[in-house]
Design a protein around this motif. Structure first.
Motif, PDB file in Angstrom:
ATOM      1  N   THR A  25      10.633  38.079  36.958  1.00 56.86           N
ATOM      2  CA  THR A  25      11.748  38.361  36.058  1.00 56.86           C
ATOM      3  C   THR A  25      11.299  38.580  34.617  1.00 56.86           C
ATOM      4  O   THR A  25      11.959  39.309  33.876  1.00 56.86           O
ATOM      5  N   ALA A  26      10.184  37.980  34.207  1.00 55.07           N
ATOM      6  CA  ALA A  26       9.685  38.199  32.842  1.00 55.07           C
ATOM      7  C   ALA A  26       9.359  39.670  32.622  1.00 55.07           C
ATOM      8  O   ALA A  26       9.660  40.232  31.563  1.00 55.07           O
ATOM      9  N   HIS A  27       8.769  40.306  33.619  1.00 55.13           N
ATOM     10  CA  HIS A  27       8.456  41.732  33.517  1.00 55.13           C
ATOM     11  C   HIS A  27       9.741  42.554  33.426  1.00 55.13           C
ATOM     12  O   HIS A  27       9.833  43.486  32.621  1.00 55.13           O
ATOM     13  N   ALA A  28      10.722  42.221  34.218  1.00 47.52           N
ATOM     14  CA  ALA A  28      12.002  42.946  34.187  1.00 47.52           C
ATOM     15  C   ALA A  28      12.688  42.768  32.833  1.00 47.52           C
ATOM     16  O   ALA A  28      13.266  43.723  32.299  1.00 47.52           O
ATOM     17  N   PRO A  50      17.585  49.142  37.658  1.00 47.90           N
ATOM     18  CA  PRO A  50      17.401  49.873  36.408  1.00 47.90           C
ATOM     19  C   PRO A  50      15.984  49.801  35.848  1.00 47.90           C
ATOM     20  O   PRO A  50      15.766  50.095  34.684  1.00 47.90           O
ATOM     21  N   TRP A  51      14.996  49.420  36.668  1.00 45.41           N
ATOM     22  CA  TRP A  51      13.622  49.267  36.186  1.00 45.41           C
ATOM     23  C   TRP A  51      12.705  50.374  36.673  1.00 45.41           C
ATOM     24  O   TRP A  51      11.495  50.221  36.699  1.00 45.41           O
ATOM     25  N   THR A  52      13.272  51.503  37.046  1.00 44.86           N
ATOM     26  CA  THR A  52      12.472  52.624  37.527  1.00 44.86           C
ATOM     27  C   THR A  52      11.513  53.078  36.430  1.00 44.86           C
ATOM     28  O   THR A  52      11.935  53.344  35.307  1.00 44.86           O
ATOM     29  N   PRO A  53      10.219  53.159  36.719  1.00 49.23           N
ATOM     30  CA  PRO A  53       9.254  53.580  35.701  1.00 49.23           C
ATOM     31  C   PRO A  53       9.514  55.013  35.231  1.00 49.23           C
ATOM     32  O   PRO A  53      10.003  55.846  35.989  1.00 49.23           O
TER      33      PRO A  53
END
Length: 77
Positions: A25-28, A50-53
């Protein structure tokens, strides 16, 4: 440009970049904050919205080009 010269940050196209996989979750949360800026997120694999590169499986040369055109980068271990 001379090697190790002071870059003009006004010439940079992106504000921030993160290169890596979303492992927790920290990365998100990092991506969520970055979305408020002109950003790039490079990863070897795709992630769900919503985290699509913004960039997937890019070459080393492309990564260096992105870094050269970015004001700052996020590093997390």
């Amino acid at each position: 440009m001379e090697k190790f010269s002071n870059p003009n940050l006004d010439d940079k196209k992106l504000d921030v970049i993160y290169m890596g996989t979303l492992m927790n979750t920290a990365h998100a949360e990092i991506i969520n904050v970055m979305k408020s800026f002109d950003y790039a997120h490079c990863s070897l694999q795709n992630h769900p919205a919503p985290w699509t590169p913004t960039h997937v499986n890019v070459s080393s040369d492309e990564k260096w080009e992105l870094l050269a055109n970015t004001k700052t980068n996020i590093v997390i271990n």
